[in-house]
Design an enzyme around this catalytic site. Structure first.
Site, PDB file in Angstrom:
ATOM      1  N   ALA A 558      12.211  -1.352   5.147  1.00  0.00           N
ATOM      2  CA  ALA A 558      11.581  -0.188   5.755  1.00  0.00           C
ATOM      3  C   ALA A 558      10.980   0.669   4.670  1.00  0.00           C
ATOM      4  O   ALA A 558      11.647   0.992   3.690  1.00  0.00           O
ATOM      5  CB  ALA A 558      12.620   0.603   6.533  1.00  0.00           C
ATOM      6  N   GLU A 560       8.388   4.181   3.692  1.00  0.00           N
ATOM      7  CA  GLU A 560       8.196   5.565   4.118  1.00  0.00           C
ATOM      8  C   GLU A 560       7.262   5.647   5.317  1.00  0.00           C
ATOM      9  O   GLU A 560       7.439   6.422   6.235  1.00  0.00           O
ATOM     10  CB  GLU A 560       7.636   6.357   2.927  1.00  0.00           C
ATOM     11  N   PHE A 561       6.225   4.737   5.326  1.00  0.00           N
ATOM     12  CA  PHE A 561       5.186   4.836   6.350  1.00  0.00           C
ATOM     13  C   PHE A 561       5.376   3.866   7.515  1.00  0.00           C
ATOM     14  O   PHE A 561       4.634   3.923   8.481  1.00  0.00           O
ATOM     15  CB  PHE A 561       3.809   4.578   5.722  1.00  0.00           C
ATOM     16  N   GLU A 563       7.346  -0.335   8.665  1.00  0.00           N
ATOM     17  CA  GLU A 563       8.068  -1.516   8.193  1.00  0.00           C
ATOM     18  C   GLU A 563       7.302  -2.259   7.109  1.00  0.00           C
ATOM     19  O   GLU A 563       6.073  -2.209   7.061  1.00  0.00           O
ATOM     20  CB  GLU A 563       8.293  -2.525   9.334  1.00  0.00           C
ATOM     21  N   LYS A 582       2.647  -4.348   4.354  1.00  0.00           N
ATOM     22  CA  LYS A 582       3.163  -2.998   4.568  1.00  0.00           C
ATOM     23  C   LYS A 582       2.393  -2.409   5.740  1.00  0.00           C
ATOM     24  O   LYS A 582       1.153  -2.481   5.743  1.00  0.00           O
ATOM     25  CB  LYS A 582       2.950  -2.133   3.328  1.00  0.00           C
ATOM     26  N   ASP A 675       6.606   6.446 -12.071  1.00  0.00           N
ATOM     27  CA  ASP A 675       7.848   6.139 -11.349  1.00  0.00           C
ATOM     28  C   ASP A 675       8.299   4.720 -11.673  1.00  0.00           C
ATOM     29  O   ASP A 675       8.645   3.938 -10.794  1.00  0.00           O
ATOM     30  CB  ASP A 675       7.632   6.303  -9.845  1.00  0.00           C
TER      31      ASP A 675
HETATM   32  O1  ACK Z   1      14.618  -4.947  -2.269  1.00  0.00           O
HETATM   33  P1  ACK Z   1      13.741  -5.589  -1.335  1.00  0.00           P
HETATM   34  O2  ACK Z   1      14.112  -6.887  -0.816  1.00  0.00           O
HETATM   35  O3  ACK Z   1      12.229  -5.651  -1.887  1.00  0.00           O
HETATM   36  O4  ACK Z   1      13.447  -4.543  -0.181  1.00  0.00           O
HETATM   37  C1  ACK Z   1      12.256  -3.861  -0.369  1.00  0.00           C
HETATM   38  C2  ACK Z   1      11.521  -3.736   0.949  1.00  0.00           C
HETATM   39  O5  ACK Z   1      10.448  -4.646   0.898  1.00  0.00           O
HETATM   40  C3  ACK Z   1      10.982  -2.345   1.150  1.00  0.00           C
HETATM   41  O6  ACK Z   1      10.063  -2.036   0.149  1.00  0.00           O
HETATM   42  C4  ACK Z   1      10.545  -5.464  -0.197  1.00  0.00           C
HETATM   43  N1  ACK Z   1       9.220  -5.715  -0.675  1.00  0.00           N
HETATM   44  C5  ACK Z   1       8.284  -4.811  -0.901  1.00  0.00           C
HETATM   45  N2  ACK Z   1       7.170  -5.444  -1.375  1.00  0.00           N
HETATM   46  C6  ACK Z   1       7.439  -6.763  -1.377  1.00  0.00           C
HETATM   47  C7  ACK Z   1       6.707  -7.918  -1.723  1.00  0.00           C
HETATM   48  N3  ACK Z   1       5.466  -7.826  -2.176  1.00  0.00           N
HETATM   49  N4  ACK Z   1       7.282  -9.112  -1.633  1.00  0.00           N
HETATM   50  C8  ACK Z   1       8.526  -9.192  -1.176  1.00  0.00           C
HETATM   51  N5  ACK Z   1       9.284  -8.140  -0.829  1.00  0.00           N
HETATM   52  C9  ACK Z   1       8.741  -6.928  -0.909  1.00  0.00           C
HETATM   53  C10 ACK Z   1      11.400  -4.750  -1.207  1.00  0.00           C
END
Ligand code: ACK
Length: 913
Positions: A558, A560-561, A563, A582, A675
């Site tokens: 999830a 901020e904006f 799923e 996203k 960040d």
């Molecule tokens: O820690 P995670 O598994 O890795 O959980 C977060 C979740 O989405 C919310 O940001 C995953 N995430 C974000 N961008 C990607 C991406 N490009 N490929 C795979 N997982 C992603 C992130």
């Protein structure tokens, strides 16, 4: 009487009382000789008419000088025709004498000179006409001028009479003196006054003669002069002599020779002795023969080698010349190097190789052939397991090498032996060292020296053959460090100092990292906020994707904006790729939409393997989406926590290298992340780490770690450099600070920086000089890099290109990562060395600060009552006093290391804690 009162003969006349005098005096005939112009010098006295009474009408005070040219004398009796004579001049006296002078016996003598010419006949007469003066002619001198014979520039010039016309010179050619020869025609010019002018050209002493004063003298025995010229006779060169005078060259002693192209000035030389130390290395396809040059090169530099190959019977006898199938690389004859590779030989055969040394005088006289022999059985052919040996870096005294194993699946390599020697010494003596990894740092070398290296592998079956020779040079003492070299040197320091456990390294590291120059950016990042219409920025930098090409499969998190999902994207003409999607959930405001798409406008400008790649956006239909490459292992912090302790140090450094490389790209194009944290790094299934989460202020709003500062901004305190917290000074240098924190997160497998300390305490302790200690198992080199990233003075922090090259070197030299912080025991030598420092007053305070208060009694019961006493505790000691939880053991030991390192940091940064 003359002025000295001696009687002299004069011609006199003094008919001053009688008018119309015409009295003549004539000389004898004077031969002209070479003269073209003659000079007449007259000395005479003349009586002042005023001093004689009653002669006023008849007395004169001048006389006439006349001449008459003839080819022969007229004879004494010949008639004297005054008309034949031409007047030269009327001569008057400068000084005339009076009666008083006579009485006083003062002689008033006049000297007058007149020029006459040009004169062409063979001789002439001079005449003096008196018309009534009282004269005494004391002397007449008749002469002409010439340039006298002379020697100039080893040329002789004869007497030369000048031209009558005083403005033109007579050019005269000189003749070389004996035993000299003309270089440029020697010339002189004779001037009107008989002076030699303008010397041109010269002669030089001939072969066998040298100039001594203005002659050419013969060279004595034992000397020679091979060329005509202004040089001296030389002593005969070594191994030659001359027995006669005037030698052009010296003749060689017995058994010494000159090659046809050797100039006669060179020493006589002889054929070389045989090559030495002939050795071989053999593998399945190549036989490597190597030797050292002859001990006696015969005094020549043109030593070359011929290789002869014989195939012999089992007993080494009955040899016959190899057939033409056997190949020699680079060639079998005329080799100038001391090695040759033999190829296409037959297996299971005895070969004898002869290496013949030759030089420019081999074959002259009856000298014997100089051969070195070696017999090689091709049974011995064992594979070389070592490929190309590369130099990774070199310092003045060390060279780091690495190589690849050749494909030999059945040969497990136990270790490698590295043989090396100074190239100049050509294997007269060599050193060797061993290593388990396919890399080594050879130390104790001389600066600016070429070394030769051979590497061989040891397997259970014994040694493989040596690799061919690889030559590398150590660094130059005089050279200043290049940017790269400074890092290489830094690496040596890391390795060497880590080995001896010296803390002074950090200071040196700091100094070297100061020598940093920014990389010129290839392209520049454009802030989407500079666009009046933000959707224009999105379309400029991001492709619009048709939503029918996206297949959403799962929700993975999830944001901020909305799923975050995983799915597939079909790109026409390519195969389907996995993507993360996203989404912007419904009911958003226009501002939310703009902020959401802002990230795409930023990401779309980047193109780097360590930056998350934007595939495109969906803005023309609902839901609005950002599609990026899929990263199988999700975010780095949770990934590491899930796999605590599972990776090798090299794997962790590889991840850090990737992140640094992505950050280098961003800083090069002028983008400041603000960040950077492990939670914002994504990991794919090959452990490749990519920087993600872009959007500046939005990122910070979005980041649960971000907290409001006193100045009103929202900042992830634990990851942020002090100047960015204090006055929002964000820069690539503040990103470097964050990178140091990411390093710490990675090396501690996702531990929370500063553990449970409050944000406020983190800010204060950083301000006071406290820095995170090395995580357990962290190599010294990495913790020191972290400390450099955490320098208060931001200009002293490393730039990302520095970090990348540093990590690259560590990866290439894994042994540099072997020294762990816990192995380094370098507490100050004496309590006086400690500044009024300790961060904690008592063991209790210390344990409170790391939230381990529950173990106070264990420490006290075990006799650890002062901070000093815990400084050398190891993890075993901590376990022994009853700390059984692994996490707690780690935290306590890390903190003990921190105490040690803080001391160093305090010293280095001047902080006062
Ligand atoms: O820690 P995670 O598994 O890795 O959980 C977060 C979740 O989405 C919310 O940001 C995953 N995430 C974000 N961008 C990607 C991406 N490009 N490929 C795979 N997982 C992603 C992130």
């Amino acid at each position: 009487m003359d002025e000295h009162n001696r009687p002299i003969h004069t011609f006199q006349v003094c008919h001053v009382m009688e008018p119309n005098q015409n009295n003549w005096l004539r000389t004898n005939w004077i031969p002209r000789q070479a003269a073209q112009k003659i000079y007449v010098e007259l000395r005479f006295t003349l009586r002042d008419c005023n001093s004689i009474p009653w002669v006023s009408g008849t007395c004169k005070e001048t006389f006439n000088l006349l001449y008459f040219e003839t080819d022969e004398p007229h004879g004494a009796t010949a008639h004297f025709h005054t008309n034949d004579y031409a007047k030269i001049d009327t001569i008057a006296a400068d000084e005339s004498f009076t009666q008083t002078d006579l009485g006083d016996r003062v002689l008033r003598l006049n000297t007058e000179v007149r020029e006459v010419g040009p004169i062409a006949r063979k001789g002439f007469y001079l005449a003096f006409q008196d018309v009534g003066a009282c004269i005494a002619l004391v002397s007449v001198r008749v002469y002409y001028k010439k340039c006298p014979s002379t020697l100039r520039n080893l040329a002789a010039f004869p007497d030369t009479v000048p031209r009558v016309d005083s403005s033109s010179l007579v050019e005269v050619r000189g003749a070389c003196v004996e035993n000299a020869e003309e270089r440029d025609t020697p010339r002189l010019y004779c001037g009107a006054d008989g002076d030699w002018l303008v010397p041109l050209g010269r002669c030089v002493c001939s072969i066998g003669y040298e100039e001594i004063f203005i002659t050419c003298s013969v060279c004595g025995p034992g000397f020679y002069k091979a060329f005509a010229g202004n040089i001296k006779c030389s002593k005969c060169p070594p191994h030659s002599s001359s027995h006669t005078e005037g030698s052009a060259q010296c003749h060689c002693e017995k058994n010494y020779y000159r090659a046809s192209k050797d100039p006669p000035t060179t020493a006589c030389t002889r054929p070389p002795s045989s090559p030495r130390n002939l050795v071989f290395n053999i593998n399945e396809t190549a036989l490597f023969l190597e030797w050292t040059p002859p001990s006696d090169t015969g005094g020549r530099k043109d030593v070359s080698y011929n290789v002869f190959c014989f195939r012999c019977g089992a007993d080494g006898q009955a040899c016959e010349a190899c057939n033409s199938n056997v190949r020699f690389v680079p060639k079998p004859t005329g080799l100038t190097s001391t090695s040759v590779v033999v190829q296409d030989f037959v297996a299971h055969v005895n070969y004898t190789f002869q290496i013949e040394a030759l030089n420019g005088v081999s074959g002259l006289g009856r000298s014997e052939r100089q051969l070195a022999n070696i017999t090689v059985s091709t049974e011995q052919a064992g594979p070389s397991l070592v490929g190309v040996v590369r130099k990774d870096w070199a310092s003045q005294t060390s060279i780091a090498l690495s190589w690849q194993e050749t494909e030999q699946p059945h040969a497990a390599i136990l270790d490698y032996e590295i043989k090396y020697y100074e190239k100049e010494q050509e294997q007269l003596s060599y050193s060797s060292t061993r290593t388990k990894s396919p890399s080594v740092i050879v130390t104790g070398l001389k600066p600016s020296t070429v070394y030769a290296f051979h590497v061989r592998a040891r397997t259970l079956a014994g040694y493989s053959s040596y690799s061919p020779k690889f030559e590398f040079t150590t660094g130059d003492e005089s050279k200043s460090f290049s940017k790269n070299a400074s890092f290489q040197y830094l690496l040596v320091l890391v390795i060497v100092t880590a080995t001896v456990g010296g803390f002074s390294l950090l200071i040196i590291l700091t100094l070297f990292l100061l020598i940093t120059v920014p990389f010129p950016g290839l392209k520049t990042y454009i802030d989407p906020d500079t666009y009046e219409d933000p959707s224009q920025a999105v379309h400029e930098f991001a492709k619009e994707i048709d939503p029918s090409r996206i297949r959403i499969e799962r929700v993975i998190g999830a944001g901020e904006f909305g799923e975050v999902c995983s799915g597939r994207l079909r790109i026409p003409g390519k195969k389907e790729i996995p993507v993360a999607i996203k989404t912007l959930k419904g009911g958003y405001t226009e501002r939310q939409r703009r902020d959401f798409l802002r990230e795409a406008s930023i990401m779309g400008q980047f193109d780097n393997p360590n930056i998350i790649r934007l595939e495109g956006v969906v803005t023309k239909s609902r839901p609005v989406m950002i599609v990026v490459e899929y990263m199988e292992n999700g975010s780095l912090d949770s990934f590491l926590r899930k796999h605590d302790g599972h990776f090798t140090v090299i794997q962790l450094v590889g991840m850090l290298r990737g992140i640094a490389s992505g950050m280098m790209y961003l800083s090069d194009i002028g983008y400041v992340h603000r960040d950077l944290a492990a939670r914002n790094i994504l990991v794919d299934d090959n452990l490749v780490c990519k920087v993600s989460d872009f959007g500046l202020s939005r990122v910070l709003e979005d980041d649960p770690e971000a907290a409001y500062t006193t100045t009103g901004g929202k900042i992830p305190i634990r990851w942020t450099a002090p100047e960015a917290i204090a006055y929002r000074k964000f820069s690539s240098a503040s990103d470097a600070w964050s990178y140091g924190i990411v390093m710490w997160e990675v090396m501690s497998y996702g531990e929370r920086p500063y553990w449970e300390m409050s944000n406020q305490d983190v800010i204060l302790s950083i301000e006071e000089g406290y820095r995170l200690p090395a995580p357990m198992g962290c190599p010294v080199a990495l913790h020191q890099l972290m400390l450099l990233c955490w320098q208060k003075e931001r200009s002293r922090r490393p730039q990302f290109n520095d970090v990348v090259s540093f990590l690259d070197k560590l990866i290439r030299n894994p042994s540099s990562l072997l020294t762990l912080v816990e192995d380094v025991n370098s507490f100050p030598e004496s309590p006086e060395d400690m500044p009024d420092y300790p961060l904690f007053i008592s063991i209790g305070d210390w344990l409170d600060s790391i939230k381990m208060s529950q173990y106070k009694n264990n420490f006290i019961a075990a006799g650890y009552t002062t901070l000093d006493s815990i400084s050398t505790m190891t993890i075993d000691d901590v376990r022994r006093i009853g700390v059984s939880l692994i996490g707690h053991q780690r935290r306590i030991v890390s903190s003990i290391q921190a105490l040690r390192l803080q001391f160093l940091h305090v010293q280095q940064s001047g902080f006062h804690v």
